[in-house]
Scaffold this motif. Structure first.
Motif, PDB file in Angstrom:
ATOM      1  N   LEU A 119       0.846  -1.189   0.000  1.00 20.67           N
ATOM      2  CA  LEU A 119       0.000   0.000   0.000  1.00 20.67           C
ATOM      3  C   LEU A 119       0.886   1.245   0.000  1.00 20.67           C
ATOM      4  N   VAL A 120       0.731   2.044  -1.048  1.00 18.68           N
ATOM      5  CA  VAL A 120       1.599   3.218  -1.235  1.00 18.68           C
ATOM      6  C   VAL A 120       0.787   4.504  -1.389  1.00 18.68           C
ATOM      7  N   GLY A 121      -0.494   4.462  -1.051  1.00 16.00           N
ATOM      8  CA  GLY A 121      -1.367   5.601  -1.314  1.00 16.00           C
ATOM      9  C   GLY A 121      -1.294   6.734  -0.307  1.00 16.00           C
ATOM     10  N   LEU A 122      -0.641   6.516   0.839  1.00 18.27           N
ATOM     11  CA  LEU A 122      -0.591   7.574   1.852  1.00 18.27           C
ATOM     12  C   LEU A 122       0.372   8.672   1.393  1.00 18.27           C
ATOM     13  N   PRO A 123      -0.106   9.904   1.194  1.00 23.90           N
ATOM     14  CA  PRO A 123       0.766  10.969   0.673  1.00 23.90           C
ATOM     15  C   PRO A 123       1.494  11.712   1.787  1.00 23.90           C
ATOM     16  N   GLY A 124       2.603  12.349   1.397  1.00 22.14           N
ATOM     17  CA  GLY A 124       3.347  13.218   2.301  1.00 22.14           C
ATOM     18  C   GLY A 124       3.391  14.638   1.773  1.00 22.14           C
ATOM     19  N   ASN A 125       3.951  15.536   2.557  1.00 19.41           N
ATOM     20  CA  ASN A 125       3.987  16.927   2.132  1.00 19.41           C
ATOM     21  C   ASN A 125       4.899  17.150   0.920  1.00 19.41           C
ATOM     22  N   HIS A 126       5.868  16.272   0.692  1.00 19.44           N
ATOM     23  CA  HIS A 126       6.691  16.392  -0.505  1.00 19.44           C
ATOM     24  C   HIS A 126       6.001  15.813  -1.730  1.00 19.44           C
ATOM     25  N   ASP A 127       4.951  15.040  -1.516  1.00 17.68           N
ATOM     26  CA  ASP A 127       4.175  14.497  -2.636  1.00 17.68           C
ATOM     27  C   ASP A 127       3.089  15.458  -3.087  1.00 17.68           C
ATOM     28  N   LEU A 128       2.384  16.067  -2.129  1.00 13.80           N
ATOM     29  CA  LEU A 128       1.259  16.951  -2.448  1.00 13.80           C
ATOM     30  C   LEU A 128       1.492  18.395  -2.033  1.00 13.80           C
ATOM     31  N   GLY A 129       2.254  18.612  -1.005  1.00 16.82           N
ATOM     32  CA  GLY A 129       2.294  19.901  -0.330  1.00 16.82           C
ATOM     33  C   GLY A 129       1.649  19.751   1.034  1.00 16.82           C
TER      34      GLY A 129
END
Length: 577
Positions: free
Chosen positions: A114-124
């Motif tokens: 499972l790789v769907g959890l985003p971080g601030n470097h992925d989305l802001g």
């Protein structure tokens, strides 16, 4: 189960301004390091599930889709195409290796990644998130808000970087409060509102599959007339899970904690300032050992108190929290939140990449054990004894272990030290080899004597050494000895030739066939000079310069002889391991 945090693929955003080829070497080696580490995890640990805790990319939020504005002018030239290349790069490091193991291992039928959890470097973060950027991330990696049942534990992944926009000032309208940035945080808020009912349905379906039952309740099928009163009968709704299993929260940004809350002895960058007391407890406040409670442009070290409380209340029965973002290990017990065990244990997982400011990257290994009885309750609860409290159940059902990866920077330092020592040893060897040649040549020229044996001829045409053709002339002298020459003054020559006035080519050779006027080192290394060259000629190379050149050639030859097999062996090991 394995938790991986902050791989943050190195890209131009990581080290802006770093020149080529250093930037390329850094990117390639960090990729190689993570790929090899992930391969070893799959081969030796064979985890059933792998969760990524966000920050898959470092500059993912900067590579904007077409038509999206707001990015820094430095990154506008990259865009969507560059993001797709980074996505393929992530797949080559992690996804391909996972697929390679899909048909092998103990858990091949129930493996999940499972790789769907985003971080601030992925989305802001918060109001800095662009909706097209989030849509693209969810399209390729899945929704950031999800529920998974693994080992009779409910894992709730929550997009907290988007939820952080709640209450922030809207840069477009200037409003601040729950009505601002609504499109950013509203999907996460809606997921939280329906979480408990969704969790019950997911648990019911998972338990049915474990018990070899159908996934959902069978619906009642009956043919009735249009005017039949039974048509108005309400539909049979799916059953709900009535048992209880621990809930686990996965978030990129850690929960709020009081300032200077210590992280424990496993924190690398700043270990505890004091030793634990007799009960094994550390200081309640330790600034050096804590995660700093601060925020800045597109980052926030911890969630706000209000958002943290809202998350825990709406999930319910949270036993453990696992987070990322900080890059270093941190373990705290949140006693301020409602929990059956008297507190919520949170572990912030170390970064998986060695380029994230920690010398020893790592990952977290989880082992889950929570069997249920016939009534879908944990067996520790159904026994009803005081020794099996829910707090001890949580301790028994979730075990964690911090796994450290190699210290790549120290490996580089050792490589450099060994390289310098090797080059120094080869240089000494080259110098000693030249000295050995000098000694051998000196012994050859002196016929074994310590000092050169000087021979003189009486006439200008008489050689000091002769062959059989001149034997009759030599025998005419008294006692068979050559008469000393008084016709000319003896002139000093080079250390490798005998003094005297020599007139023919044969006389210019000693017993070993070495030219008396040539430097033997020059002949050894292919730098012979003309026999007609005068030793006192102004263009003659100095002895020191000649020897330095010979030392350099021997040193270069030694480096090639040593470096070639070492390079072949390194390539073999790199490909094998």
């Amino acid at each position: 189960m394995v938790l991986v945090a902050d791989p943050q693929l190195v890209d131009p955003h990581t080290y802006p301004g770093r020149p080529w080829p250093l930037s390329t070497i850094t990117r390639q080696h960090t990729d190689y390091y993570m790929r090899k580490s992930f391969t070893i995890i799959q081969d030796f640990l064979d985890p059933q599930t792998v969760f990524f805790l966000g920050d898959l990319f470092d500059g993912g939020r900067e590579w904007l889709p077409p038509g999206t504005s707001g990015s820094d002018s430095r990154w506008r030239k990259y865009g969507e195409d560059y993001w797709i290349k980074e996505y393929k790069r992530f797949g080559n490091i992690f996804l391909n290796e996972w697929l390679r193991r899909a048909g092998a291992g103990l858990h091949r039928d129930h493996r999940k990644m499972l790789v769907g959890l985003p971080g601030n470097h992925d989305l802001g973060l918060g109001n800095g998130i662009k909706i097209p950027v989030r849509r693209r991330f969810n399209a390729f990696f899945g929704d950031g808000n999800s529920i998974e049942v693994i080992g009779n534990h409910t894992f709730v992944s929550l997009d907290t970087v988007s939820l952080s926009a709640k209450g922030q000032q809207d840069s477009a309208t200037g409003r601040q409060g729950e009505g601002s940035n609504h499109e950013v945080w509203a999907p996460v808020e809606e997921f939280l509102e329906n979480l408990k009912s969704q969790k019950s349905r997911v648990l019911d379906r998972a338990v049915r599959l474990q018990n070899d039952k159908v996934e959902n309740d069978m619906m009642f099928h009956e043919v009735v007339g249009v005017r039949d009163p039974h048509v108005s009968k309400s539909l049979h709704t799916a059953s709900k899970f009535e048992g209880s299993v621990p809930s686990v929260l996965l978030t990129h940004v850690p929960l709020y904690r009081a300032k200077d809350t210590p992280c424990g002895p496993l924190r690398e960058r700043s270990p505890p300032s004091t030793k634990p007391n007799k009960d094994g407890e550390y200081l309640e406040k330790d600034p050096g050992n804590a995660i700093r409670v601060e925020y800045g442009f597109q980052y926030q070290n911890v969630l706000t108190p209000d958002i943290s409380k809202e998350i825990i209340d709406k999930i319910g029965d949270v036993q453990s929290v696992f987070s990322g973002d900080d890059h270093d290990y941190c373990e705290v017990l949140h006693r301020g939140y409602t929990s059956p065990s008297g507190g919520i244990r949170e572990i912030t997982v170390k970064a998986f990449s060695w380029a994230m400011g920690v010398r020893r990257p790592g990952f977290l290994l989880l082992s889950l054990w929570n069997p249920l009885d016939e009534t879908d309750k944990a067996i520790y609860q159904s026994r009803g004894d005081q020794d099996s409290s829910f707090a001890k159940q949580q301790h028994r059902t979730i075990q964690t272990h911090l796994c450290l990866l190699p210290n790549q920077l120290s490996i580089f330092i050792r490589y450099i030290i060994l390289l310098v020592l090797t080059l120094f040893a080869l240089l000494i060897r080259a110098a000693r080899a030249i000295n050995k040649i000098n000694n051998d040549v000196s012994k050859t020229h002196t016929n074994g004597h310590v000092l050169p044996f000087i021979t003189e001829s009486k006439g200008p045409t008489t050689p000091p050494f002769h062959d059989s053709s001149s034997a009759s002339a030599s025998q005419s002298h008294t006692n068979g000895l050559a008469i000393r020459s008084t016709a000319g003054r003896i002139r000093a020559t080079s250390p490798y030739s005998f003094p005297g006035s020599l007139s023919n080519d044969h006389a210019r050779k000693n017993y070993s066939g070495v030219s008396l006027h040539d430097d033997p080192l020059d002949e050894r290394w292919g730098r012979g000079r003309s026999h007609d060259e005068d030793d006192d000629h102004p263009k003659r190379e100095s002895a020191a310069g000649s020897r330095l050149f010979v030392v350099w050639r021997e040193f270069r030859r030694s480096v090639l002889l040593v470096g070639f097999p070492v390079g072949i062996w390194w390539i073999y090991l790199a490909g094998k391991f």
